[in-house]
Scaffold this motif. Sequence first.
Motif, PDB file in Angstrom:
ATOM      1  N   ASP A  88       1.049  -1.343  -0.175  1.00 38.74           N
ATOM      2  CA  ASP A  88       0.028  -0.046   0.040  1.00 38.74           C
ATOM      3  C   ASP A  88       0.801   1.394   0.066  1.00 38.74           C
ATOM      4  N   SER A  89       2.124   1.179   0.699  1.00 37.78           N
ATOM      5  CA  SER A  89       2.745   2.411   0.686  1.00 37.78           C
ATOM      6  C   SER A  89       4.273   2.263  -0.009  1.00 37.78           C
ATOM      7  N   CYS A  90       4.251   1.407  -0.831  1.00 46.72           N
ATOM      8  CA  CYS A  90       5.540   1.174  -1.784  1.00 46.72           C
ATOM      9  C   CYS A  90       5.055   1.009  -3.184  1.00 46.72           C
ATOM     10  N   ARG A  91       6.046   1.377  -3.841  1.00 42.97           N
ATOM     11  CA  ARG A  91       6.013   0.891  -5.490  1.00 42.97           C
ATOM     12  C   ARG A  91       6.830   0.012  -5.661  1.00 42.97           C
ATOM     13  N   LEU A  92       6.436  -1.063  -6.191  1.00 43.64           N
ATOM     14  CA  LEU A  92       7.238  -2.372  -6.284  1.00 43.64           C
ATOM     15  C   LEU A  92       6.916  -2.967  -7.607  1.00 43.64           C
ATOM     16  N   TRP A  93       8.050  -3.046  -8.619  1.00 41.06           N
ATOM     17  CA  TRP A  93       7.848  -3.595  -9.759  1.00 41.06           C
ATOM     18  C   TRP A  93       8.721  -4.675 -10.256  1.00 41.06           C
ATOM     19  N   ASP A  94       8.099  -5.665 -10.885  1.00 42.41           N
ATOM     20  CA  ASP A  94       8.968  -6.941 -11.152  1.00 42.41           C
ATOM     21  C   ASP A  94      10.051  -6.499 -11.816  1.00 42.41           C
ATOM     22  N   ILE A  95      11.383  -7.041 -11.742  1.00 43.19           N
ATOM     23  CA  ILE A  95      12.473  -6.533 -12.150  1.00 43.19           C
ATOM     24  C   ILE A  95      12.482  -6.838 -13.646  1.00 43.19           C
ATOM     25  N   LYS A  96      12.000  -7.980 -14.129  1.00 38.41           N
ATOM     26  CA  LYS A  96      12.076  -8.612 -15.430  1.00 38.41           C
ATOM     27  C   LYS A  96      10.813  -7.740 -16.297  1.00 38.41           C
ATOM     28  N   SER A  97       9.691  -8.040 -15.886  1.00 33.88           N
ATOM     29  CA  SER A  97       8.466  -7.545 -16.615  1.00 33.88           C
ATOM     30  C   SER A  97       8.137  -6.167 -16.276  1.00 33.88           C
ATOM     31  N   ASN A  98       8.466  -5.495 -15.181  1.00 33.09           N
ATOM     32  CA  ASN A  98       7.998  -4.086 -14.676  1.00 33.09           C
ATOM     33  C   ASN A  98       6.648  -4.167 -14.224  1.00 33.09           C
ATOM     34  N   ASP A  99       5.992  -5.497 -14.100  1.00 33.83           N
ATOM     35  CA  ASP A  99       4.643  -5.627 -13.615  1.00 33.83           C
ATOM     36  C   ASP A  99       4.504  -4.682 -12.336  1.00 33.83           C
ATOM     37  N   LYS A 100       3.392  -4.113 -11.990  1.00 34.44           N
ATOM     38  CA  LYS A 100       3.301  -3.471 -10.762  1.00 34.44           C
ATOM     39  C   LYS A 100       2.752  -4.356  -9.754  1.00 34.44           C
ATOM     40  N   LEU A 101       3.354  -4.410  -8.522  1.00 26.58           N
ATOM     41  CA  LEU A 101       3.173  -5.455  -7.634  1.00 26.58           C
ATOM     42  C   LEU A 101       2.664  -4.471  -6.450  1.00 26.58           C
ATOM     43  N   ASP A 102       1.857  -3.502  -6.508  1.00 27.72           N
ATOM     44  CA  ASP A 102       1.728  -2.331  -5.366  1.00 27.72           C
ATOM     45  C   ASP A 102       0.248  -1.788  -5.745  1.00 27.72           C
ATOM     46  N   LYS A 103      -0.068  -0.827  -4.749  1.00 26.24           N
ATOM     47  CA  LYS A 103      -1.200  -0.121  -4.780  1.00 26.24           C
ATOM     48  C   LYS A 103      -1.761   0.674  -5.981  1.00 26.24           C
ATOM     49  N   ASP A 104      -0.700   0.741  -7.122  1.00 27.46           N
ATOM     50  CA  ASP A 104      -0.889   1.416  -8.271  1.00 27.46           C
ATOM     51  C   ASP A 104      -1.970   0.522  -9.019  1.00 27.46           C
ATOM     52  N   ARG A 105      -2.008  -0.771  -8.660  1.00 29.62           N
ATOM     53  CA  ARG A 105      -2.952  -1.605  -9.472  1.00 29.62           C
ATOM     54  C   ARG A 105      -4.453  -0.981  -8.998  1.00 29.62           C
ATOM     55  N   PHE A 106      -4.520  -0.500  -7.985  1.00 29.40           N
ATOM     56  CA  PHE A 106      -5.856   0.015  -7.368  1.00 29.40           C
ATOM     57  C   PHE A 106      -6.043   1.426  -8.132  1.00 29.40           C
ATOM     58  N   ARG A 107      -5.055   2.228  -7.813  1.00 29.72           N
ATOM     59  CA  ARG A 107      -5.094   3.736  -8.109  1.00 29.72           C
ATOM     60  C   ARG A 107      -5.373   3.767  -9.717  1.00 29.72           C
ATOM     61  N   ARG A 108      -4.722   2.921 -10.423  1.00 30.95           N
ATOM     62  CA  ARG A 108      -4.674   3.139 -11.896  1.00 30.95           C
ATOM     63  C   ARG A 108      -5.875   2.109 -12.380  1.00 30.95           C
ATOM     64  N   TYR A 152      -0.269  -8.433  -4.374  1.00 29.23           N
ATOM     65  CA  TYR A 152       0.315  -8.569  -2.765  1.00 29.23           C
ATOM     66  C   TYR A 152       0.599 -10.085  -2.554  1.00 29.23           C
ATOM     67  N   SER A 153      -0.375 -11.016  -3.153  1.00 32.26           N
ATOM     68  CA  SER A 153       0.245 -12.333  -2.507  1.00 32.26           C
ATOM     69  C   SER A 153       1.417 -12.872  -2.943  1.00 32.26           C
ATOM     70  N   GLU A 154       1.741 -12.237  -4.311  1.00 31.02           N
ATOM     71  CA  GLU A 154       3.032 -12.504  -5.114  1.00 31.02           C
ATOM     72  C   GLU A 154       4.118 -12.029  -4.271  1.00 31.02           C
ATOM     73  N   VAL A 155       3.762 -10.743  -3.783  1.00 31.85           N
ATOM     74  CA  VAL A 155       5.160 -10.169  -3.061  1.00 31.85           C
ATOM     75  C   VAL A 155       5.375 -10.982  -1.715  1.00 31.85           C
ATOM     76  N   ALA A 156       4.155 -11.193  -1.128  1.00 30.55           N
ATOM     77  CA  ALA A 156       4.247 -12.237   0.230  1.00 30.55           C
ATOM     78  C   ALA A 156       4.816 -13.479  -0.122  1.00 30.55           C
ATOM     79  N   ARG A 157       4.516 -14.098  -1.292  1.00 27.88           N
ATOM     80  CA  ARG A 157       5.154 -15.537  -1.756  1.00 27.88           C
ATOM     81  C   ARG A 157       6.689 -15.342  -1.813  1.00 27.88           C
ATOM     82  N   ARG A 158       6.876 -14.205  -2.630  1.00 29.09           N
ATOM     83  CA  ARG A 158       8.362 -14.295  -2.993  1.00 29.09           C
ATOM     84  C   ARG A 158       9.157 -13.755  -1.738  1.00 29.09           C
TER      85      ARG A 158
END
Length: 267
Positions: free
Chosen positions: A210-230, A239-245
């Motif tokens: 919710d309070s970070c911008r986290l992008w997948d290194i390879k694909s630049n996929d957004k793994l953060d609240k920008d998915r909701f904002r945008r 978020y589950s993917e972040v927790a899993r990793r």
Amino acid sequence: MDFLKPRYTPMNRRRRIYEGKAKVLYEGPEPGTLIQHFKDDATAFNAKKHEVIDGKGVLNNRISEFVFQNLNDIGVPTHFIRRLNMREQLIREVEIIPLEVVVRNVAAGSLAQKLGIEEGTQLPRSIIEFYYKNDALNDPMVSEEHVTAFGWASPQEIDDIMALAIRVNDFLSGLFLGVGIRLVDFKMECGRLWENDTVRIVVADEISPDSCRLWDIKSNDKLDKDRFRRDMGGLVEAYSEVARRLGILPEQETPNGRGPVLVTSKD
Ligand code: TMP
């Protein structure tokens, strides 16, 4: 009949100290402690946009616990004591400094917009910004001059906050890089913790997608609240993917999510 006493006061009888957009603070079991409860509410643009997203609170509780416990372990002081259950953690009561401290490594969001820098551009060095925490004013950006002139924090406290921000940024950048995620930027909050006659600045609130911008290194996929904002969808899955990793969630598990959805960028 001590064994009949619940360990914690049931939620509906607890004294509510503060309710924010995504969290509630309750009185803790001992003086100087609070219980931080993570809700499923997602807001953006100063709550103009609001949705309840099943499972978000559980994930943020776990991810924030992981980050804060690790910060404690490496000697970065935080308000975190321990997680209590799926949605709650025990924290030390601190006096929150009314600043949102944003650290940026890569241009994105408001910085990219305001200065016309393309999102994704690596910054020449990490940049620290201060925003005055005030919903009525829309959290305006402020300078150190404002912070000291209006007494929100002393010059020494600003130095301490900036030193903490750099340590948190270095730790988080490495943590996420190790699991294939780029820490683009994040927001943290600080509080004053009194211990006997001394007061020190500690990291408070939460650190989560919710309070970070986290992008997948390879694909630049957004793994953060920008998915909701945008309006990109797939927030719980991201978020589950972040927790899993990070090794917090077992493979395949998505708490209360609506089933697996491939996280792909739509923009
Ligand atoms: P920004 O680019 O919108 O200024 O956001 C910078 C970082 O701060 C980003 O990681 C998201 C986070 N953030 C919050 O946690 N709360 C807020 O209210 C805002 C505006 C940003």
